[in-house]
Design an enzyme around this catalytic site. Structure first.
Site, PDB file in Angstrom:
ATOM      1  NE  ARG A   1       0.034  11.449   3.577  1.00  0.00           N
ATOM      2  CZ  ARG A   1       0.292  10.439   2.739  1.00  0.00           C
ATOM      3  NH1 ARG A   1       1.504  10.007   2.828  1.00  0.00           N
ATOM      4  NH2 ARG A   1      -0.438   9.857   2.172  1.00  0.00           N
TER       5      ARG A   1
ATOM      6  CE  LYS B   1      -3.455   6.307   5.176  1.00  0.00           C
ATOM      7  NZ  LYS B   1      -3.322   6.488   3.645  1.00  0.00           N
ATOM      8  CG  ASN B   2      -5.763   3.447   3.341  1.00  0.00           C
ATOM      9  OD1 ASN B   2      -5.552   4.508   3.295  1.00  0.00           O
ATOM     10  ND2 ASN B   2      -4.933   2.460   3.243  1.00  0.00           N
TER      11      ASN B   2
ATOM     12  CB  CYS C   1       3.524   6.546   1.228  1.00  0.00           C
ATOM     13  SG  CYS C   1       3.007   6.983   2.573  1.00  0.00           S
TER      14      CYS C   1
ATOM     15  CB  ILE D   1       1.639  -5.119  -1.883  1.00  0.00           C
ATOM     16  CG1 ILE D   1       0.954  -6.133  -1.441  1.00  0.00           C
ATOM     17  CG2 ILE D   1       0.980  -3.634  -2.586  1.00  0.00           C
ATOM     18  CD1 ILE D   1      -0.089  -6.627  -2.134  1.00  0.00           C
TER      19      ILE D   1
ATOM     20  CG  ASP E   1      -1.386  -0.350   4.011  1.00  0.00           C
ATOM     21  OD1 ASP E   1      -2.268   0.227   3.741  1.00  0.00           O
ATOM     22  OD2 ASP E   1      -0.216  -0.235   3.109  1.00  0.00           O
TER      23      ASP E   1
ATOM     24  NE  ARG F   1      -1.089   5.582  -5.616  1.00  0.00           N
ATOM     25  CZ  ARG F   1      -0.658   5.624  -6.766  1.00  0.00           C
ATOM     26  NH1 ARG F   1       0.377   6.190  -7.161  1.00  0.00           N
ATOM     27  NH2 ARG F   1      -0.814   4.412  -7.460  1.00  0.00           N
TER      28      ARG F   1
ATOM     29  NE  ARG G   1       1.646   4.344  -4.231  1.00  0.00           N
ATOM     30  CZ  ARG G   1       1.050   4.701  -2.927  1.00  0.00           C
ATOM     31  NH1 ARG G   1       1.751   5.576  -2.123  1.00  0.00           N
ATOM     32  NH2 ARG G   1       0.167   4.241  -2.582  1.00  0.00           N
ATOM     33  N   PRO G   2       2.063   3.164 -10.666  1.00  0.00           N
ATOM     34  CG  PRO G   2       2.020   1.377 -11.827  1.00  0.00           C
ATOM     35  CD  PRO G   2       2.559   1.674 -10.422  1.00  0.00           C
ATOM     36  CB  ILE G   3      -2.680   5.647 -12.326  1.00  0.00           C
ATOM     37  CG1 ILE G   3      -2.512   6.339 -13.373  1.00  0.00           C
ATOM     38  CG2 ILE G   3      -2.416   6.208 -11.071  1.00  0.00           C
ATOM     39  CD1 ILE G   3      -3.231   7.807 -13.464  1.00  0.00           C
ATOM     40  CG  ASP G   4      -0.907  -0.174 -15.357  1.00  0.00           C
ATOM     41  OD1 ASP G   4      -0.619   0.409 -14.258  1.00  0.00           O
ATOM     42  OD2 ASP G   4      -1.089  -1.207 -15.384  1.00  0.00           O
ATOM     43  CD  GLN G   5      -4.227  -2.820 -14.388  1.00  0.00           C
ATOM     44  OE1 GLN G   5      -5.367  -3.707 -14.477  1.00  0.00           O
ATOM     45  NE2 GLN G   5      -3.304  -2.955 -15.259  1.00  0.00           N
TER      46      GLN G   5
HETATM   47  C1  EPZ Z   1      -3.934   1.727  -1.369  1.00  0.00           C
HETATM   48  O1  EPZ Z   1      -2.812   2.079  -2.264  1.00  0.00           O
HETATM   49  C2  EPZ Z   1      -3.549   2.324  -0.044  1.00  0.00           C
HETATM   50  N1  EPZ Z   1      -3.697   3.554  -0.047  1.00  0.00           N
HETATM   51  C3  EPZ Z   1      -2.100   1.884   0.423  1.00  0.00           C
HETATM   52  O2  EPZ Z   1      -1.860   2.124   1.702  1.00  0.00           O
HETATM   53  C4  EPZ Z   1      -2.057   0.459   0.346  1.00  0.00           C
HETATM   54  O3  EPZ Z   1      -0.499   0.063   0.637  1.00  0.00           O
HETATM   55  C5  EPZ Z   1      -2.310  -0.091  -0.983  1.00  0.00           C
HETATM   56  O4  EPZ Z   1      -3.928   0.164  -1.307  1.00  0.00           O
HETATM   57  C6  EPZ Z   1      -2.464  -1.785  -1.151  1.00  0.00           C
HETATM   58  O5  EPZ Z   1      -3.271  -2.179  -0.158  1.00  0.00           O
HETATM   59  C7  EPZ Z   1      -4.811   4.440   0.036  1.00  0.00           C
HETATM   60  O6  EPZ Z   1      -5.836   3.680  -0.070  1.00  0.00           O
HETATM   61  C8  EPZ Z   1      -4.934   5.673  -0.036  1.00  0.00           C
HETATM   62  P1  EPZ Z   1      -2.943  -0.379  -4.993  1.00  0.00           P
HETATM   63  P2  EPZ Z   1      -3.177   2.101  -3.861  1.00  0.00           P
HETATM   64  O7  EPZ Z   1      -3.554   0.222  -6.309  1.00  0.00           O
HETATM   65  O8  EPZ Z   1      -4.558   2.200  -4.222  1.00  0.00           O
HETATM   66  C9  EPZ Z   1       0.200  -1.737  -8.537  1.00  0.00           C
HETATM   67  C10 EPZ Z   1      -1.092   3.074   3.733  1.00  0.00           C
HETATM   68  O9  EPZ Z   1       0.143   3.123   4.283  1.00  0.00           O
HETATM   69  N2  EPZ Z   1      -0.634  -1.018  -9.510  1.00  0.00           N
HETATM   70  O10 EPZ Z   1      -3.849  -1.484  -4.409  1.00  0.00           O
HETATM   71  O11 EPZ Z   1      -2.168   3.058  -4.510  1.00  0.00           O
HETATM   72  C11 EPZ Z   1       0.704  -0.884  -7.451  1.00  0.00           C
HETATM   73  O12 EPZ Z   1       2.046  -0.457  -8.185  1.00  0.00           O
HETATM   74  C12 EPZ Z   1      -1.021   3.264   2.128  1.00  0.00           C
HETATM   75  O13 EPZ Z   1      -2.289   3.532   4.188  1.00  0.00           O
HETATM   76  C13 EPZ Z   1      -0.488  -0.849 -10.809  1.00  0.00           C
HETATM   77  O14 EPZ Z   1       0.389  -1.879 -11.324  1.00  0.00           O
HETATM   78  O15 EPZ Z   1      -2.506   0.827  -3.996  1.00  0.00           O
HETATM   79  C14 EPZ Z   1       1.206  -1.738  -6.490  1.00  0.00           C
HETATM   80  O16 EPZ Z   1       2.295  -2.937  -6.615  1.00  0.00           O
HETATM   81  C15 EPZ Z   1       0.374   3.103   1.406  1.00  0.00           C
HETATM   82  N3  EPZ Z   1      -1.312  -0.154 -11.438  1.00  0.00           N
HETATM   83  C16 EPZ Z   1      -0.148  -2.765  -6.316  1.00  0.00           C
HETATM   84  O17 EPZ Z   1      -0.765  -2.540  -7.842  1.00  0.00           O
HETATM   85  C17 EPZ Z   1      -2.272   0.484 -11.139  1.00  0.00           C
HETATM   86  O18 EPZ Z   1      -2.902   1.150 -11.874  1.00  0.00           O
HETATM   87  C18 EPZ Z   1      -1.143  -2.523  -5.313  1.00  0.00           C
HETATM   88  O19 EPZ Z   1      -1.546  -1.137  -5.514  1.00  0.00           O
HETATM   89  C19 EPZ Z   1      -2.430   0.629  -9.749  1.00  0.00           C
HETATM   90  C20 EPZ Z   1      -1.730  -0.144  -8.694  1.00  0.00           C
END
Ligand code: EPZ
Length: 429
Positions: free
Chosen positions: A398, A22-23, A117, A328, A306, A93, A122-126
């Site tokens: 999903r 999926k991811n 979810c 995480i 996950d 997402r 779930r910020p997008i600052d990075q």
């Molecule tokens: C991906 O989410 C996966 N989703 C998630 O899987 C998975 O839990 C996650 O990666 C971690 O492995 C998809 O790939 C569609 P992150 P993503 O950016 O990309 C913080 C599932 O069950 N962060 O790696 O949204 C964030 O808040 C789903 O399949 C920032 O602070 O996760 C979190 O604490 C659920 N700023 C950590 O980093 C940012 O700009 C990891 O988030 C981005 C993230």
């Protein structure tokens, strides 16, 4: 209302074939928008997030067709530069990948803030940080991310403050067309990052180092349609390992990449589960009591977040007290209240859950609050005494292809029913 009804207590036997990841596919589908051409993507899981992505691409003018049940062709030649439907975007997402793909294709994007979810903040600052290094101006107004490249894409050196799967993929999508060398430091290393990079390279991109924490991308002036097969889903495979660990039995999981599962199989082996490596398959035997253990979720190659709800369901039945630390997400224990309805003894304090074992769980009416929580409740229902009725199953659909059918093939007594909201297998009063 669509529900799953599970009569637990039956061990699982037989074999199951894992679907595409999926991811990975959720990052590969938007990557196809980067080219004026046709991409062929094989081993696509038929999950509702994929259907939603295809609706969004269709809305944008891409031509889409399945040439067989799991092989998708995407022709983005006639892609239109329009704002994707807000409500569609909010449901998922991964919709934020459109920002990287449209910046790379058109040099601008207007995309709704993502949904997905509810795991806490779930910020997008990075993501924004990476796009800004590549020359983008980003502004968020009324829930819409406005991205533009006033002086065009440029290469740069991105140092992520946090390891982020989404930001790594998103910035990679924009960078493949940026002239020069872009370096992503502190990049995520998950198998699905490698899969997206390999797909981009099949389209003529030049991405090196995916799977390590430094990814180097040399921008290319031209890309073409690629042909690629999605890797098997490590989390789906892990979910079946957890299921047989909870119920007992002996199953074979086909179409896996053992290396991607090492962080998961090591933990279940520690718990007394027998795991036999058979190249592109694993045999899982649980014929002894589950041994308690501690789990801390970490970015790959650590134990995946996950898989956290699923292993928690198994540890409810272990031979002692286990501790899970979620490093995480801020709020990934919402499923615990539902497990308690089934007799689980779990105390949650912030990012830590302490699980005291119980001799057995008891079936109950429970509700899935997100994708992996739903998987955990299915696992608990399969092991519990008596019937479990699970609602909120749209979350499960999903991310899992044909989960009910696959479990029934393994001998589980699970069925999908569609009943009026008031009807239930449980008589109250
Ligand atoms: C991906 O989410 C996966 N989703 C998630 O899987 C998975 O839990 C996650 O990666 C971690 O492995 C998809 O790939 C569609 P992150 P993503 O950016 O990309 C913080 C599932 O069950 N962060 O790696 O949204 C964030 O808040 C789903 O399949 C920032 O602070 O996760 C979190 O604490 C659920 N700023 C950590 O980093 C940012 O700009 C990891 O988030 C981005 C993230």
């Amino acid at each position: 209302m669509i529900k799953y009804v599970i009569n637990g207590g039956k061990p699982l036997y037989g074999s199951v074939t894992i679907s595409g990841a999926k991811n990975a596919v959720l990052g590969i589908i938007p990557a196809a928008l980067l080219v004026e051409g046709v991409c062929r993507i094989e081993n696509v899981p038929r999950i509702s997030d994929v259907s939603l992505w295809l609706d969004i691409l269709n809305f944008l003018g891409a031509k889409i067709r399945f040439i067989n049940p799991t092989t998708l062709e995407i022709d983005s030649t006639s892609l239109r530069q329009v704002e994707p439907n807000y409500d569609m975007m909010r449901k998922m997402r991964a919709s934020y990948y459109l920002i990287g793909a449209l910046l790379g294709r058109f040099g601008s994007a207007r995309v709704a803030m993502p949904g997905g979810c509810d795991l806490g903040d779930r910020p997008i600052d990075q993501h924004v940080k990476g796009f800004q290094v590549l020359g983008a101006e980003i502004d968020v107004r009324s829930g819409i991310v406005h991205a533009s490249l006033p002086s065009g894409l440029r290469s740069g050196h991105v140092y992520f403050d946090k390891v982020s799967v989404g930001a790594t993929i998103n910035v990679m999508l924009a960078a493949v067309r940026a002239p020069g060398l872009t370096v992503l430091e502190n990049a995520a290393k998950e198998p699905h990052i490698v899969d997206v990079a390999n797909f981009l390279n099949s389209m003529g991109a030049d991405v090196r180092g995916a799977g390590t924490d430094v990814i180097k991308i040399r921008g290319v002036p031209k890309m073409r349609g690629g042909i690629y097969s999605i890797i098997p889903d490590q989390i789906e495979a892990g979910t079946f390992i957890a299921a047989v660990s909870a119920t007992g039995g002996d199953i074979t999981i086909d179409n896996i990449i053992p290396k991607h599962l090492e962080c998961i199989t090591a933990k279940f082996t520690e718990m007394g589960v027998t795991i036999i490596d058979k190249d592109d398959a694993l045999q899982i035997i649980r014929d002894k009591p589950i041994i308690r253990t501690n789990v801390k979720t970490l970015p790959y190659p650590g134990f995946p977040t996950d898989m956290q709800p699923q292993i928690a369901a198994v540890l409810c039945l272990a031979n002692g007290t286990s501790v899970i630390t979620e490093s995480i997400w801020d709020n990934r224990f919402r499923y615990v209240d539902e497990l308690r309805r089934m007799g689980a003894q779990i105390q949650v304090d912030g990012k830590t859950a302490v699980i005291d074992a119980v001799p057995s769980l008891t079936g109950a009416p429970v509700c899935a609050c997100d994708l992996r929580a739903g998987a955990a409740l299915v696992i608990a229902g399969l092991a519990a005494k008596g019937p479990t009725e699970l609602t909120g199953v749209h979350h499960i659909e999903r991310g899992y292809e044909n989960l009910v059918e696959k479990l029934r093939m393994l001998g589980a007594d699970i069925s999908v029913i569609d009943t009026p909201d008031t009807e239930s297998v449980f008589r109250v009063g």
